[in-house]
Design a protein around this motif. Sequence first.
Motif, PDB file in Angstrom:
ATOM      1  N   LEU A  71       0.845  -1.239   0.053  1.00 50.87           N
ATOM      2  CA  LEU A  71      -0.023  -0.012   0.103  1.00 50.87           C
ATOM      3  C   LEU A  71       0.945   1.387   0.052  1.00 50.87           C
ATOM      4  CD1 LEU A  71      -3.062  -0.995   2.130  1.00 50.87           C
ATOM      5  CD2 LEU A  71      -2.985  -0.666  -0.220  1.00 50.87           C
ATOM      6  N   LEU A  72       2.076   1.195   0.417  1.00 56.55           N
ATOM      7  CA  LEU A  72       3.024   2.330   0.154  1.00 56.55           C
ATOM      8  C   LEU A  72       3.427   2.538  -1.250  1.00 56.55           C
ATOM      9  CD1 LEU A  72       5.024   1.816   3.438  1.00 56.55           C
ATOM     10  CD2 LEU A  72       3.231   3.660   3.098  1.00 56.55           C
TER      11      LEU A  72
ATOM     12  N   PRO B 254      -4.012   3.618  -2.947  1.00 56.30           N
ATOM     13  CA  PRO B 254      -5.316   3.564  -3.739  1.00 56.30           C
ATOM     14  C   PRO B 254      -5.763   4.939  -4.262  1.00 56.30           C
ATOM     15  CG  PRO B 254      -5.499   2.920  -1.310  1.00 56.30           C
ATOM     16  CD  PRO B 254      -3.920   3.276  -1.686  1.00 56.30           C
ATOM     17  N   ILE B 255      -6.594   4.828  -5.428  1.00 60.10           N
ATOM     18  CA  ILE B 255      -7.057   6.152  -5.817  1.00 60.10           C
ATOM     19  C   ILE B 255      -8.636   6.381  -5.269  1.00 60.10           C
ATOM     20  CG2 ILE B 255      -7.919   7.407  -7.918  1.00 60.10           C
ATOM     21  CD1 ILE B 255      -5.899   5.430  -9.413  1.00 60.10           C
ATOM     22  N   PRO B 256      -8.681   7.595  -4.646  1.00 61.45           N
ATOM     23  CA  PRO B 256      -9.995   7.844  -3.822  1.00 61.45           C
ATOM     24  C   PRO B 256     -11.014   8.175  -5.189  1.00 61.45           C
ATOM     25  CG  PRO B 256      -8.660   9.732  -3.833  1.00 61.45           C
ATOM     26  CD  PRO B 256      -7.755   8.606  -4.324  1.00 61.45           C
ATOM     27  N   PRO B 257     -12.323   7.875  -4.701  1.00 65.59           N
ATOM     28  CA  PRO B 257     -13.349   7.944  -5.536  1.00 65.59           C
ATOM     29  C   PRO B 257     -13.624   9.257  -5.940  1.00 65.59           C
ATOM     30  CG  PRO B 257     -14.129   6.781  -3.547  1.00 65.59           C
ATOM     31  CD  PRO B 257     -12.762   7.094  -3.437  1.00 65.59           C
TER      32      PRO B 257
END
Length: 87
Positions: free
Chosen positions: A79-80, A84-87
């Motif tokens: 995850l570093l 993740p791409i925020p919605p």
Amino acid sequence: MISEYRLQGMTCSSCVVLIKTCLQALPQIQQAEPDLSTQRITITHASALSLETLQNTLAVYPKYSIKNLDTNVPEPKFLLKYKPIPP
């Protein structure tokens, strides 16, 4: 003395045998044990052995590169590395 290094470029058991044979030709190396799964090599040697000497010996096979094993740098977490791409 026993030293451990990171060895990149190995893809099969033939690579392991080739590297082992090449490095054990050096008079100060008693044993070289490449590990395909971890991409590391453990070298048993009688006298001081520089990284430059190892690199020059493997230079005849440019596919392989040997580097110091940097144990202080942690492996990147998934995850570093991939945020993740925020919605």
